[in-house]
Design a protein around this motif. Structure first.
Motif, PDB file in Angstrom:
ATOM      1  N   ILE A 235       0.843  -1.181   0.000  1.00 62.25           N
ATOM      2  CA  ILE A 235       0.000   0.000   0.000  1.00 62.25           C
ATOM      3  C   ILE A 235       0.881   1.235   0.000  1.00 62.25           C
ATOM      4  O   ILE A 235       2.007   1.214   0.497  1.00 62.25           O
ATOM      5  N   ASP A 236       0.380   2.315  -0.569  1.00 62.98           N
ATOM      6  CA  ASP A 236       1.176   3.538  -0.703  1.00 62.98           C
ATOM      7  C   ASP A 236       0.922   4.549   0.406  1.00 62.98           C
ATOM      8  O   ASP A 236       1.605   5.565   0.479  1.00 62.98           O
ATOM      9  N   ASP A 237      -0.067   4.306   1.238  1.00 62.90           N
ATOM     10  CA  ASP A 237      -0.270   5.162   2.397  1.00 62.90           C
ATOM     11  C   ASP A 237      -1.013   4.363   3.459  1.00 62.90           C
ATOM     12  O   ASP A 237      -1.415   3.220   3.226  1.00 62.90           O
ATOM     13  N   LEU A 238      -1.174   4.963   4.638  1.00 60.96           N
ATOM     14  CA  LEU A 238      -1.772   4.268   5.776  1.00 60.96           C
ATOM     15  C   LEU A 238      -3.182   4.765   6.068  1.00 60.96           C
ATOM     16  O   LEU A 238      -3.673   4.623   7.186  1.00 60.96           O
ATOM     17  N   SER A 239      -3.834   5.326   5.057  1.00 60.65           N
ATOM     18  CA  SER A 239      -5.212   5.756   5.241  1.00 60.65           C
ATOM     19  C   SER A 239      -6.104   4.545   5.466  1.00 60.65           C
ATOM     20  O   SER A 239      -5.795   3.422   5.049  1.00 60.65           O
ATOM     21  N   THR A 240      -7.218   4.767   6.150  1.00 58.08           N
ATOM     22  CA  THR A 240      -8.147   3.663   6.368  1.00 58.08           C
ATOM     23  C   THR A 240      -8.695   3.138   5.045  1.00 58.08           C
ATOM     24  O   THR A 240      -9.010   1.948   4.932  1.00 58.08           O
ATOM     25  N   GLN A 241      -8.789   4.018   4.039  1.00 59.16           N
ATOM     26  CA  GLN A 241      -9.261   3.569   2.722  1.00 59.16           C
ATOM     27  C   GLN A 241      -8.289   2.572   2.102  1.00 59.16           C
ATOM     28  O   GLN A 241      -8.692   1.523   1.586  1.00 59.16           O
ATOM     29  N   ALA A 242      -6.982   2.897   2.157  1.00 59.53           N
ATOM     30  CA  ALA A 242      -5.981   2.008   1.572  1.00 59.53           C
ATOM     31  C   ALA A 242      -5.908   0.693   2.336  1.00 59.53           C
ATOM     32  O   ALA A 242      -5.822  -0.391   1.739  1.00 59.53           O
ATOM     33  N   VAL A 243      -5.960   0.781   3.660  1.00 60.74           N
ATOM     34  CA  VAL A 243      -5.911  -0.429   4.479  1.00 60.74           C
ATOM     35  C   VAL A 243      -7.141  -1.301   4.222  1.00 60.74           C
ATOM     36  O   VAL A 243      -7.032  -2.518   4.013  1.00 60.74           O
ATOM     37  N   GLY A 244      -8.313  -0.678   4.205  1.00 56.81           N
ATOM     38  CA  GLY A 244      -9.536  -1.438   3.966  1.00 56.81           C
ATOM     39  C   GLY A 244      -9.565  -2.079   2.594  1.00 56.81           C
ATOM     40  O   GLY A 244     -10.010  -3.227   2.440  1.00 56.81           O
ATOM     41  N   ARG A 245      -9.082  -1.348   1.588  1.00 57.69           N
ATOM     42  CA  ARG A 245      -9.061  -1.885   0.229  1.00 57.69           C
ATOM     43  C   ARG A 245      -8.140  -3.101   0.131  1.00 57.69           C
ATOM     44  O   ARG A 245      -8.467  -4.094  -0.528  1.00 57.69           O
ATOM     45  N   ALA A 246      -7.002  -3.046   0.801  1.00 57.47           N
ATOM     46  CA  ALA A 246      -6.072  -4.169   0.778  1.00 57.47           C
ATOM     47  C   ALA A 246      -6.661  -5.397   1.468  1.00 57.47           C
ATOM     48  O   ALA A 246      -6.506  -6.528   1.002  1.00 57.47           O
ATOM     49  N   ILE A 247      -7.342  -5.163   2.581  1.00 59.26           N
ATOM     50  CA  ILE A 247      -7.967  -6.281   3.287  1.00 59.26           C
ATOM     51  C   ILE A 247      -9.068  -6.897   2.438  1.00 59.26           C
ATOM     52  O   ILE A 247      -9.174  -8.123   2.308  1.00 59.26           O
ATOM     53  N   ASP A 248      -9.906  -6.061   1.831  1.00 56.46           N
ATOM     54  CA  ASP A 248     -10.998  -6.574   0.985  1.00 56.46           C
ATOM     55  C   ASP A 248     -10.452  -7.400  -0.172  1.00 56.46           C
ATOM     56  O   ASP A 248     -10.985  -8.463  -0.500  1.00 56.46           O
ATOM     57  N   ALA A 249      -9.377  -6.905  -0.800  1.00 59.06           N
ATOM     58  CA  ALA A 249      -8.800  -7.628  -1.934  1.00 59.06           C
ATOM     59  C   ALA A 249      -8.240  -8.972  -1.491  1.00 59.06           C
ATOM     60  O   ALA A 249      -8.404  -9.987  -2.178  1.00 59.06           O
ATOM     61  N   ALA A 250      -7.586  -8.998  -0.344  1.00 62.39           N
ATOM     62  CA  ALA A 250      -7.006 -10.242   0.147  1.00 62.39           C
ATOM     63  C   ALA A 250      -8.096 -11.238   0.536  1.00 62.39           C
ATOM     64  O   ALA A 250      -7.954 -12.447   0.308  1.00 62.39           O
ATOM     65  N   GLN A 251      -9.179 -10.739   1.117  1.00 63.24           N
ATOM     66  CA  GLN A 251     -10.282 -11.622   1.493  1.00 63.24           C
ATOM     67  C   GLN A 251     -10.907 -12.274   0.259  1.00 63.24           C
ATOM     68  O   GLN A 251     -11.333 -13.425   0.300  1.00 63.24           O
ATOM     69  N   ALA A 252     -10.942 -11.510  -0.827  1.00 63.06           N
ATOM     70  CA  ALA A 252     -11.572 -12.017  -2.049  1.00 63.06           C
ATOM     71  C   ALA A 252     -10.626 -12.845  -2.904  1.00 63.06           C
ATOM     72  O   ALA A 252     -11.059 -13.557  -3.798  1.00 63.06           O
TER      73      ALA A 252
END
Length: 266
Positions: A235-252
């Motif tokens: 991820i390129d930053d530690l925003s909740t959006q970036a963190v949430g997007r990474a988690i969602d992608a990994a879950q899927a």
């Protein structure tokens, strides 16, 4: 039964993890890997700050939120009116959060496209610096020195003020031992620096399989070198959006031995 929420291990320093702590759609478990300790600046460094106020530098580079906050607090204690308008001194911040600290005090800030040393080196304001130019850097102890060393090799004069140091919390092992029984067989972990990863790697991990959210490509590669089978999202930053997007992608994305490159919105 409802599907349990994914577990996110929030490894940010206690005073920096509030936004992540309040994320929805995940169960957040706090485990600060580092703590931040302020440093007093020397008389020489105080003189650097006064020279900055007088426009003596050809650029100011700010490498972190922590250094920006402490430098501004110092200027406030010196009763310096902010912002300081210096059209010939570009102010360069490594990332959005650092820039926002400066902008809140009225400063105009330049941001690199990529939030690291390499991104700052690619900026025209940095590229055009040459012999006898002067740069002031606000940073902490122990950070990367790529920008510092590259500019020094070009003959640029560098002054640096170290406002804080990072340290491993003395109770890290106790805190980890306490949360370990609560972890499922898969958990997401934020890794925001090489020092944080070193602290993480020193812990006695059990059978839990971790999905690392690594801040930047360099850090992702460091983790990969030590854990070849790890699941990693860059991820390129530690925003909740970036963190949430990474988690969602990994879950899927049900896979092993995979690095996922999750980019924040531009």
């Amino acid at each position: 039964m409802p599907t349990p929420l994914p577990i996110l291990i929030n490894t940010r320093p206690t005073h920096r993890g509030d936004a992540i702590r309040q994320m929805t759609g995940v169960t957040v478990v706090d485990l600060p890997l580092l703590e931040i300790r302020s440093l007093s600046i020397s008389e020489c460094e105080q003189a650097m700050m006064m020279q900055f106020c007088q426009g003596a530098y050809d650029a100011l580079v700010i490498t972190s939120v922590e250094s920006a906050r402490r430098a501004l607090d110092y200027l406030h204690t010196q009763q310096i009116d902010l912002p300081i308008h210096q059209p010939n001194t570009p102010i360069i911040a490594v990332g959005t959060a650092t820039a926002q600290v400066m902008q809140a005090y009225g400063f105009d800030v330049i941001l690199p496209q990529t939030t690291n040393n390499e991104g700052m080196l690619a900026l025209p304001q940095i590229k055009r610096l040459s012999t006898h130019d002067r740069v002031l850097i606000w940073r902490g102890i122990g950070g990367r020195r790529l920008l510092h060393d590259t500019l020094t090799a070009k003959g640029v004069h560098i002054d640096a003020i170290e406002w804080y140091e990072r340290a491993t919390p003395p109770d890290l092992l106790d805190n980890f031992t306490a949360i370990l029984p609560t972890l499922p067989n898969h958990a997401h972990v934020i890794i925001s620096s090489e020092m944080a990863y070193q602290a993480w790697a020193s812990l006695p991990h059990a059978e839990t399989r971790y999905h690392y959210l690594a801040l930047g490509e360099r850090l992702a590669r460091i983790i990969r070198a030590h854990e070849p089978t790890a699941i990693i999202s860059m991820i390129d930053d530690l925003s909740t959006q970036a963190v949430g997007r990474a988690i969602d992608a990994a879950q899927a994305f049900d896979t092993d031995h995979q690095t996922l490159f999750i980019q924040p919105d531009r």
